[in-house]
Design a protein around this motif. Sequence first.
Motif, PDB file in Angstrom:
ATOM      1  N   HIS A  26       0.378  -0.902   0.197  1.00 33.64           N
ATOM      2  CA  HIS A  26       0.679   0.217   0.002  1.00 33.64           C
ATOM      3  C   HIS A  26       0.644   0.779  -0.275  1.00 33.64           C
ATOM      4  O   HIS A  26       1.049   1.652   1.079  1.00 33.64           O
ATOM      5  N   GLY A  27       1.436   1.339  -1.187  1.00 29.78           N
ATOM      6  CA  GLY A  27       2.351   3.017  -1.241  1.00 29.78           C
ATOM      7  C   GLY A  27       3.428   2.843  -0.446  1.00 29.78           C
ATOM      8  O   GLY A  27       3.643   3.956   0.033  1.00 29.78           O
ATOM      9  N   ALA A  28       4.042   2.186  -1.062  1.00 26.89           N
ATOM     10  CA  ALA A  28       5.325   1.525  -0.637  1.00 26.89           C
ATOM     11  C   ALA A  28       6.729   2.589  -1.489  1.00 26.89           C
ATOM     12  O   ALA A  28       6.378   2.588  -2.612  1.00 26.89           O
ATOM     13  N   GLY A  29       7.815   2.517  -0.634  1.00 34.50           N
ATOM     14  CA  GLY A  29       8.696   3.178  -1.486  1.00 34.50           C
ATOM     15  C   GLY A  29       9.977   3.088  -0.913  1.00 34.50           C
ATOM     16  O   GLY A  29      10.567   2.479   0.113  1.00 34.50           O
ATOM     17  N   SER A  46       4.160 -10.416   4.278  1.00 31.47           N
ATOM     18  CA  SER A  46       3.834  -9.344   4.020  1.00 31.47           C
ATOM     19  C   SER A  46       4.330  -8.347   3.261  1.00 31.47           C
ATOM     20  O   SER A  46       4.404  -6.845   3.149  1.00 31.47           O
ATOM     21  N   GLY A  47       4.535  -8.608   1.955  1.00 33.63           N
ATOM     22  CA  GLY A  47       4.744  -8.327   1.161  1.00 33.63           C
ATOM     23  C   GLY A  47       6.262  -8.150   0.313  1.00 33.63           C
ATOM     24  O   GLY A  47       5.984  -6.903  -0.398  1.00 33.63           O
ATOM     25  N   LYS A  48       6.864  -9.293   1.098  1.00 31.02           N
ATOM     26  CA  LYS A  48       8.264  -8.679   0.754  1.00 31.02           C
ATOM     27  C   LYS A  48       8.669  -8.701  -0.888  1.00 31.02           C
ATOM     28  O   LYS A  48       9.592  -8.171  -1.741  1.00 31.02           O
ATOM     29  N   SER A  49       8.198 -10.106  -1.147  1.00 26.46           N
ATOM     30  CA  SER A  49       8.430 -10.613  -2.694  1.00 26.46           C
ATOM     31  C   SER A  49       8.570 -10.110  -3.273  1.00 26.46           C
ATOM     32  O   SER A  49       8.606  -9.452  -4.491  1.00 26.46           O
ATOM     33  N   THR A  50       6.549  -9.988  -3.114  1.00 27.27           N
ATOM     34  CA  THR A  50       5.838  -8.830  -4.332  1.00 27.27           C
ATOM     35  C   THR A  50       6.904  -7.482  -4.180  1.00 27.27           C
ATOM     36  O   THR A  50       6.928  -6.974  -5.915  1.00 27.27           O
ATOM     37  N   LEU A  51       6.934  -7.098  -3.259  1.00 27.63           N
ATOM     38  CA  LEU A  51       7.668  -5.519  -3.733  1.00 27.63           C
ATOM     39  C   LEU A  51       9.087  -5.339  -4.334  1.00 27.63           C
ATOM     40  O   LEU A  51       9.174  -5.287  -5.143  1.00 27.63           O
ATOM     41  N   LEU A  52       9.846  -6.939  -3.663  1.00 25.42           N
ATOM     42  CA  LEU A  52      11.466  -7.511  -5.024  1.00 25.42           C
ATOM     43  C   LEU A  52      10.830  -7.582  -6.144  1.00 25.42           C
ATOM     44  O   LEU A  52      11.391  -6.361  -7.521  1.00 25.42           O
ATOM     45  N   VAL A 221      17.936  -0.719   7.143  1.00 27.78           N
ATOM     46  CA  VAL A 221      16.544  -2.087   7.403  1.00 27.78           C
ATOM     47  C   VAL A 221      15.335  -1.182   7.280  1.00 27.78           C
ATOM     48  O   VAL A 221      15.208  -0.638   7.082  1.00 27.78           O
ATOM     49  N   VAL A 222      14.622  -2.294   6.332  1.00 30.06           N
ATOM     50  CA  VAL A 222      13.240  -1.496   6.079  1.00 30.06           C
ATOM     51  C   VAL A 222      12.442  -2.727   6.352  1.00 30.06           C
ATOM     52  O   VAL A 222      12.360  -4.100   6.284  1.00 30.06           O
ATOM     53  N   VAL A 223      11.755  -2.392   7.558  1.00 32.96           N
ATOM     54  CA  VAL A 223      10.396  -3.174   8.045  1.00 32.96           C
ATOM     55  C   VAL A 223       9.344  -3.075   7.113  1.00 32.96           C
ATOM     56  O   VAL A 223       8.757  -2.508   7.415  1.00 32.96           O
ATOM     57  N   LEU A 224       8.753  -4.640   6.536  1.00 36.03           N
ATOM     58  CA  LEU A 224       6.959  -4.455   6.730  1.00 36.03           C
ATOM     59  C   LEU A 224       6.199  -5.840   7.013  1.00 36.03           C
ATOM     60  O   LEU A 224       7.296  -6.203   7.675  1.00 36.03           O
ATOM     61  N   SER A 225       4.957  -4.904   7.529  1.00 36.13           N
ATOM     62  CA  SER A 225       3.959  -5.054   8.273  1.00 36.13           C
ATOM     63  C   SER A 225       2.889  -4.860   7.204  1.00 36.13           C
ATOM     64  O   SER A 225       2.369  -3.607   6.598  1.00 36.13           O
ATOM     65  N   GLU A 226       2.185  -5.467   6.910  1.00 37.58           N
ATOM     66  CA  GLU A 226       0.795  -5.742   5.957  1.00 37.58           C
ATOM     67  C   GLU A 226       1.245  -4.809   4.750  1.00 37.58           C
ATOM     68  O   GLU A 226      -0.359  -4.302   4.795  1.00 37.58           O
ATOM     69  N   GLY A 227       1.964  -5.252   4.558  1.00 35.50           N
ATOM     70  CA  GLY A 227       2.140  -4.473   2.824  1.00 35.50           C
ATOM     71  C   GLY A 227       3.313  -2.442   2.980  1.00 35.50           C
ATOM     72  O   GLY A 227       2.647  -1.892   2.395  1.00 35.50           O
ATOM     73  N   ILE A 229       5.115   0.366   5.296  1.00 34.67           N
ATOM     74  CA  ILE A 229       6.624   0.106   6.169  1.00 34.67           C
ATOM     75  C   ILE A 229       6.571   0.652   6.992  1.00 34.67           C
ATOM     76  O   ILE A 229       6.029   1.736   7.736  1.00 34.67           O
ATOM     77  N   ALA A 230       6.904  -0.496   7.919  1.00 27.96           N
ATOM     78  CA  ALA A 230       6.962  -0.125   8.990  1.00 27.96           C
ATOM     79  C   ALA A 230       7.636   1.266  10.499  1.00 27.96           C
ATOM     80  O   ALA A 230       7.719   1.122  11.012  1.00 27.96           O
ATOM     81  N   ALA A 231       8.660   0.164   9.657  1.00 25.90           N
ATOM     82  CA  ALA A 231       9.956   1.626   9.793  1.00 25.90           C
ATOM     83  C   ALA A 231      11.444   1.188   9.401  1.00 25.90           C
ATOM     84  O   ALA A 231      11.656   0.162   8.589  1.00 25.90           O
ATOM     85  N   ALA A 232      12.095   2.790   9.238  1.00 24.24           N
ATOM     86  CA  ALA A 232      13.400   2.404   7.838  1.00 24.24           C
ATOM     87  C   ALA A 232      14.010   3.187   8.507  1.00 24.24           C
ATOM     88  O   ALA A 232      13.770   3.592   9.134  1.00 24.24           O
ATOM     89  N   GLY A 233      15.279   2.309   8.359  1.00 28.35           N
ATOM     90  CA  GLY A 233      17.291   3.088   8.862  1.00 28.35           C
ATOM     91  C   GLY A 233      17.690   2.000   8.852  1.00 28.35           C
ATOM     92  O   GLY A 233      17.320   0.874   8.905  1.00 28.35           O
ATOM     93  N   PRO A 234      18.510   2.527   9.514  1.00 29.50           N
ATOM     94  CA  PRO A 234      20.193   1.935  10.584  1.00 29.50           C
ATOM     95  C   PRO A 234      19.470   0.396  11.450  1.00 29.50           C
ATOM     96  O   PRO A 234      18.032   0.755  12.308  1.00 29.50           O
ATOM     97  N   ALA A 235      19.818  -0.134  11.253  1.00 29.73           N
ATOM     98  CA  ALA A 235      19.212  -1.342  12.584  1.00 29.73           C
ATOM     99  C   ALA A 235      18.396  -1.262  13.551  1.00 29.73           C
ATOM    100  O   ALA A 235      17.773  -1.971  14.157  1.00 29.73           O
ATOM    101  N   HIS A 236      20.097  -0.277  14.656  1.00 26.20           N
ATOM    102  CA  HIS A 236      19.718   0.217  15.882  1.00 26.20           C
ATOM    103  C   HIS A 236      18.096   0.997  15.878  1.00 26.20           C
ATOM    104  O   HIS A 236      17.755   0.929  16.811  1.00 26.20           O
ATOM    105  N   GLU A 237      17.983   1.375  14.587  1.00 27.36           N
ATOM    106  CA  GLU A 237      16.644   2.065  14.903  1.00 27.36           C
ATOM    107  C   GLU A 237      15.391   1.889  14.236  1.00 27.36           C
ATOM    108  O   GLU A 237      14.092   1.518  15.186  1.00 27.36           O
ATOM    109  N   ALA A 238      15.870   1.270  13.277  1.00 29.18           N
ATOM    110  CA  ALA A 238      14.245  -0.037  12.678  1.00 29.18           C
ATOM    111  C   ALA A 238      14.261  -1.077  13.103  1.00 29.18           C
ATOM    112  O   ALA A 238      12.978  -1.250  13.446  1.00 29.18           O
ATOM    113  N   LEU A 239      15.392  -1.922  13.805  1.00 30.44           N
ATOM    114  CA  LEU A 239      14.750  -3.358  14.594  1.00 30.44           C
ATOM    115  C   LEU A 239      14.546  -2.656  16.177  1.00 30.44           C
ATOM    116  O   LEU A 239      14.839  -3.529  17.018  1.00 30.44           O
TER     117      LEU A 239
END
Length: 274
Positions: A26-29, A46-52, A221-227, A229-239
Amino acid sequence: MIELSELSGLEATDLVLRYGDKDVVHGAGLHLEPGRIVALVGPNGSGKSTLLRALARLHEASSGTIRVRPDGGEASDALMMKRSDFARHVTLLSQSRPVPHGLSVRDVVEFGRHPYRGRWRAADPEGPAAVHRAMELTGVAELADRGVQELSGGQLQRVWLASCLAQDTSVLLLDEPTNHLDLRYKVEIFDLMYDLARIHGVAVGVVLHDLDEAAALADHVVVLSEGRIAAAGPAHEALDAALLSDVYSIRIVTHTDPLTGRLRTRAVGRHNDS
Ligand SMILES: Nc1ncnc2c1ncn2[C@@H]1O[C@H](COP(=O)(O)OP(=O)(O)OP(=O)(O)O)[C@@H](O)[C@H]1O
């Protein structure tokens, strides 16, 4: 070696992706930059393969844009490029590929040169060296004359990767590339991804399930959840532990490894809550 200045990455904005009438992204960048590794993580479905696949133009986007900058000049609309031109810049190692019948390992790796040959099988003077290099890098040179049907899952995975590398693109998309690989090859493929990014300036986008591997390998790191982007950034921030617990619907704790300084994650099950 390719000059960094000649390279560019891939930029996708506001991608909406659907199967039939159901939107699954749903509108990922996403921005894949030369020399950097972006890991896509998230739960099953969550849509990872579809996005790729959409980034590789194997799944048509319902809306949104994908741009690449092939020659270091102006960015081009990837969706408008000729397929063979696009294939010189972007390749995807997808999760499951059918095993071709009656082909040798070399045949499959040589297939990676298809964008350079054109319809009339034009000469491809750089082809043999690219094929040789790709087979050496992935450790399949000694299998070159074997039939691909005889190979183990891990050997086959490395042959597919070699085929992608022979394509010699500036953007490399990998969907769970270490599936089926034993420990040695897993580490070698991660090392290879790192070298491709850092030494050769390739823009790498990789789907991984292991959050610790994503933290160790990726710049972003980009965290995808139900299509989404729930979080994105360096691992320490995104995870972030609270965010991950929410996204994966299980308690996840994180800590920084005192030896490596890397983020580590642990999902807490009913029997290991220590
Ligand atoms: N061919 C298809 N037809 C219809 N729906 C599909 C198809 N492929 C995937 N989906 C649906 O699209 C959504 C996203 O799937 P996708 O495979 O992109 O997720 P994923 O994050 O890569 O999952 P996994 O971690 O399990 O590989 C899921 O709800 C899935 O059921």
